[in-house]
Enzyme design. Sequence first.
Site, PDB file in Angstrom:
ATOM      1  N   LYS A   1      53.901  33.328  54.782  1.00 27.27           N
ATOM      2  CA  LYS A   1      54.315  32.670  53.942  1.00 27.27           C
ATOM      3  C   LYS A   1      55.586  31.916  53.535  1.00 27.27           C
ATOM      4  CE  LYS A   1      53.341  33.064  48.751  1.00 27.27           C
ATOM      5  NZ  LYS A   1      53.242  34.119  47.526  1.00 27.27           N
TER       6      LYS A   1
ATOM      7  N   SER B   1      48.849  37.718  44.039  1.00 27.92           N
ATOM      8  CA  SER B   1      49.111  36.604  44.865  1.00 27.92           C
ATOM      9  C   SER B   1      48.600  36.895  46.126  1.00 27.92           C
ATOM     10  CB  SER B   1      50.449  36.021  44.968  1.00 27.92           C
ATOM     11  OG  SER B   1      50.584  35.264  43.733  1.00 27.92           O
TER      12      SER B   1
ATOM     13  N   SER C   1      49.404  32.753  44.750  1.00 32.70           N
ATOM     14  CA  SER C   1      50.125  31.800  45.219  1.00 32.70           C
ATOM     15  C   SER C   1      50.017  31.780  46.937  1.00 32.70           C
ATOM     16  CB  SER C   1      51.499  32.026  44.879  1.00 32.70           C
ATOM     17  OG  SER C   1      52.095  33.334  45.169  1.00 32.70           O
TER      18      SER C   1
HETATM   19  N1  GLN Z   1      49.264  34.337  39.366  1.00 30.56           N
HETATM   20  C1  GLN Z   1      50.568  34.980  39.205  1.00 30.56           C
HETATM   21  C2  GLN Z   1      51.675  34.102  38.792  1.00 30.56           C
HETATM   22  O1  GLN Z   1      51.499  33.126  38.717  1.00 30.56           O
HETATM   23  C3  GLN Z   1      50.702  35.754  40.356  1.00 30.56           C
HETATM   24  C4  GLN Z   1      51.998  35.280  41.373  1.00 30.56           C
HETATM   25  C5  GLN Z   1      52.215  36.154  42.408  1.00 30.56           C
HETATM   26  O2  GLN Z   1      51.662  37.406  42.347  1.00 30.56           O
HETATM   27  N2  GLN Z   1      53.368  35.845  43.059  1.00 30.56           N
HETATM   28  O3  GLN Z   1      52.631  34.656  38.340  1.00 30.56           O
END
Ligand code: GLN
Length: 475
Positions: free
Chosen positions: A77, A176, A152
């Site tokens: 990532k 994410s 994400s």
């Molecule tokens: N959807 C969550 C957020 O927007 C999780 C993001 C993540 O785990 N990086 O914060």
Amino acid sequence: MFSFQSIHQYHSFLDKNENGCSIAVDHYLHEIEKKQHLNAFLEVFAEEAMERAKALDQKRKSGKPIGRLHGVVVGIKDVICYKDHTVSAGSKILENFKSIYHASVVEKLLQEDAIIIGRQNCDEFAMGSSNENSAFGAVRNALDEARVPGGSSGGSAVSVQAGLTMISLGSDTGGSVRQPADFCGVVGLKPSYGRISRYGLIAYASSFDQIGIFSNTVQDAALCLEVISGSDDFDSTVSEKPVPAYAAELTTAPRKYRIAYFKQALEHPGLDPEMRATISELIAQLRQEGHIVDPIEFDLLNHIVPTYYVLTTAEASSNLSRFDAVRFGYRAPLVNPALNDMYKASRSAGFGKEVQRRIMLGTFVLSAGYFDAYFTKAQQVRRILLNKSVDVFEKYEAIISPTVPSTAFKIGEKSDDQVAMFLADIYTVFANLVGIPAISIPLFKHSNGLPFGLQIMTNHFEETTMLQLSDQLMN
Ligand code: GLN
């Protein structure tokens, strides 16, 4: 033709093919090229991956001992630092930033002979649930290209889903890794807080962030986990606990488990009714097989998403203050070079809308006059949640739940409703708030044709139990 099922199977293939790593890399480069429109990769390291494959083939030929991830083709990532490679966190502000060091996980992957094939698209600074917040365009779900892959770490999930890498590394602050794994029908694992070093991971919310793994099988996730876990002089939040041989521990015989589920989670009105029915059937089936599966009261369910967003935005507003256009990243061209104007213009142009919103929200909850009402309160809730998990794990070995309340939605469908997007994190943020490990395993298919997963959480540093139960349920 090259085909990949598991690292174990790939290693038997390598035993019989002296150019096996080169064959594999060549295969993946073709696949990535063919499926470019999915937008899973921001950059492919084609030449160097090929060179490394050749060197690894040579290493085998020479009879030298080989690494545990020998020739395994991995994507990372775009928030994980790889020395001398761009790392942009899916953001314009870091578009041209090159890392000057390796993240500890990268170091460990390379030491065990993995091949890093490219960096993968994600929501800007890992903030989002759909990958639509990337400054470099949305990623498409390979099962239905009109739909999001989740976020994400969307690019990392799609890479495994569409056969563009063998495994991928993502990061999980509130879901994410697990949420896109659920939307894409792959395995997504977030370990305990402190299991894996965060050194070289671009921070979103430091007391939540963990690097996680996408794979096709639980075995592959276990093997990768044992390679990248463990103490690190560069990250004092990593535990000194020895790292078990997670993969080898999967060979134990199936057994009965003591499992809990949160009653309010399964009854939640936001949960897709068909998913509720499927998970209820699974619970009945597990009981029939002799496992203990009990409902647990969880009155705080509706507080966990607000708690998560108060605390993570607070931490993000602090973490992202380093992107000031002086030390890092984009600097706006200025007529009036006053310092404050330079900060303002650069950060306004460099950060996307969602990141700006979260920085403002975080700054607000930390500001004098509001600090106690929001930040302190949320920390108190966090402690109550931790106590709750301690209680549950006194009696039970695992908590199960849906990973996400619905299957993958259409690109654009939720972009105007940020609250709906936030609420969909209801099942995943608990594990990050209390620091326990959690995994999403692709057990189910909805009548709409899309996959969905089961989430399994265990107590701190009980990854072995989590992996064993997951493996048992997948087989
Ligand atoms: N959807 C969550 C957020 O927007 C999780 C993001 C993540 O785990 N990086 O914060």
